[in-house]
Design an enzyme around this catalytic site. Sequence first.
Site, PDB file in Angstrom:
ATOM      1  N   CYS A 133       0.829  -1.208   0.000  1.00  0.00           N
ATOM      2  CA  CYS A 133       0.000   0.000   0.000  1.00  0.00           C
ATOM      3  C   CYS A 133       0.861   1.254   0.000  1.00  0.00           C
ATOM      4  O   CYS A 133       1.405   1.653   1.039  1.00  0.00           O
ATOM      5  CB  CYS A 133      -0.925  -0.002   1.218  1.00  0.00           C
ATOM      6  SG  CYS A 133      -1.996   1.452   1.314  1.00  0.00           S
ATOM      7  N   CYS A 136      -0.431   4.069   2.252  1.00  0.00           N
ATOM      8  CA  CYS A 136      -0.193   3.834   3.677  1.00  0.00           C
ATOM      9  C   CYS A 136       1.262   4.084   4.055  1.00  0.00           C
ATOM     10  O   CYS A 136       1.550   4.652   5.109  1.00  0.00           O
ATOM     11  CB  CYS A 136      -0.541   2.384   4.045  1.00  0.00           C
ATOM     12  SG  CYS A 136      -2.114   1.793   3.420  1.00  0.00           S
ATOM     13  N   ASP A 137       2.191   3.630   3.209  1.00  0.00           N
ATOM     14  CA  ASP A 137       3.593   3.520   3.629  1.00  0.00           C
ATOM     15  C   ASP A 137       4.580   4.376   2.862  1.00  0.00           C
ATOM     16  O   ASP A 137       5.762   4.429   3.223  1.00  0.00           O
ATOM     17  CB  ASP A 137       4.035   2.047   3.529  1.00  0.00           C
ATOM     18  CG  ASP A 137       3.221   1.141   4.447  1.00  0.00           C
ATOM     19  OD1 ASP A 137       2.758   1.626   5.493  1.00  0.00           O
ATOM     20  OD2 ASP A 137       3.052  -0.047   4.110  1.00  0.00           O
TER      21      ASP A 137
END
Length: 306
Positions: A133, A136-137
């Site tokens: 992701c 997300c990261d």
Amino acid sequence: MREVIIIGSGPAGYTAAIYAARAQLNPLMIASSVEPGGELMKTTEVENFPGFPEGLMGPDLMANFQAQAERFGTEILFDDVVEVDLKGDVKIVKTGSGETFEAKTVIISTGAAYRELGLPKEKELSGHGVSWCATCDGFFFREKTIAVVGGGDSAMEEANFLTKFASKVYVIHRRESLKASKIMQQRAFDNPKIEFIWNSAVAELQGEGSLTGVVLEDTVTGAKSELALDGLFIAIGNDPRVWLVENQVELTEERFIKVEGRSSRTSLPGVFAAGDVIDPTYRQAITAAGSGCVAALDAEHYLASH
């Protein structure tokens, strides 16, 4: 007879449970014996969920969800649903331990699983350089060298997004042409930070404790080479967990559960769906949670009208 049974946990299931419990529907959540909490249980730091300015670990966030659902009276069963019959007015749900439950409504929040490469160390390095992701990261890879595996629209979108943070982004693809749409391909080709590695597959992940690089195998010649990396983003698709219901509710062409517009209503009356099992696009904890809220409200309105 239950008012509502929620199949699956994660942000969607737990949010549905919070809303249903507060509406005094006494929900039963069947949360899985193997993976309660969903994909966030595999995530290290979560920095983009509203309300936690310092961020928190994925498992801690899900523990908060669970505690909140239980506070309002949700009954949580850590078991696996093995069979359902959703077509009648009374919905029947059977678990792996042999119990059978009946309900007036069912909310399906079984999620979707990111496809893995199937390599040794993949799970061990998840959250330590290996991710599924970018949203997300990506922030954790400022001025780092990273790679994206894949050749579809999602892979191109992730690669372009990651150039906001990384100093260099490789795209590793096992063929010599992409599956992505022309416009997404062109955006990636035009990005000076992106370099393509064609006819290559990741054969090995390197690093102890955190990713340091990969071994690539040429899909034409079989030759192997090493590539030093700080991060690897896997974008080869995801599979919605629909096997329980695929012969009962209508699915989309991509095999996600089909719902009406922005609602959670499926093709069967009294059956609702929420979270990643209906969402091929966004796949975020916050969108799943919002979707769970919608499902609980839709179930509440359905029960009130029947």
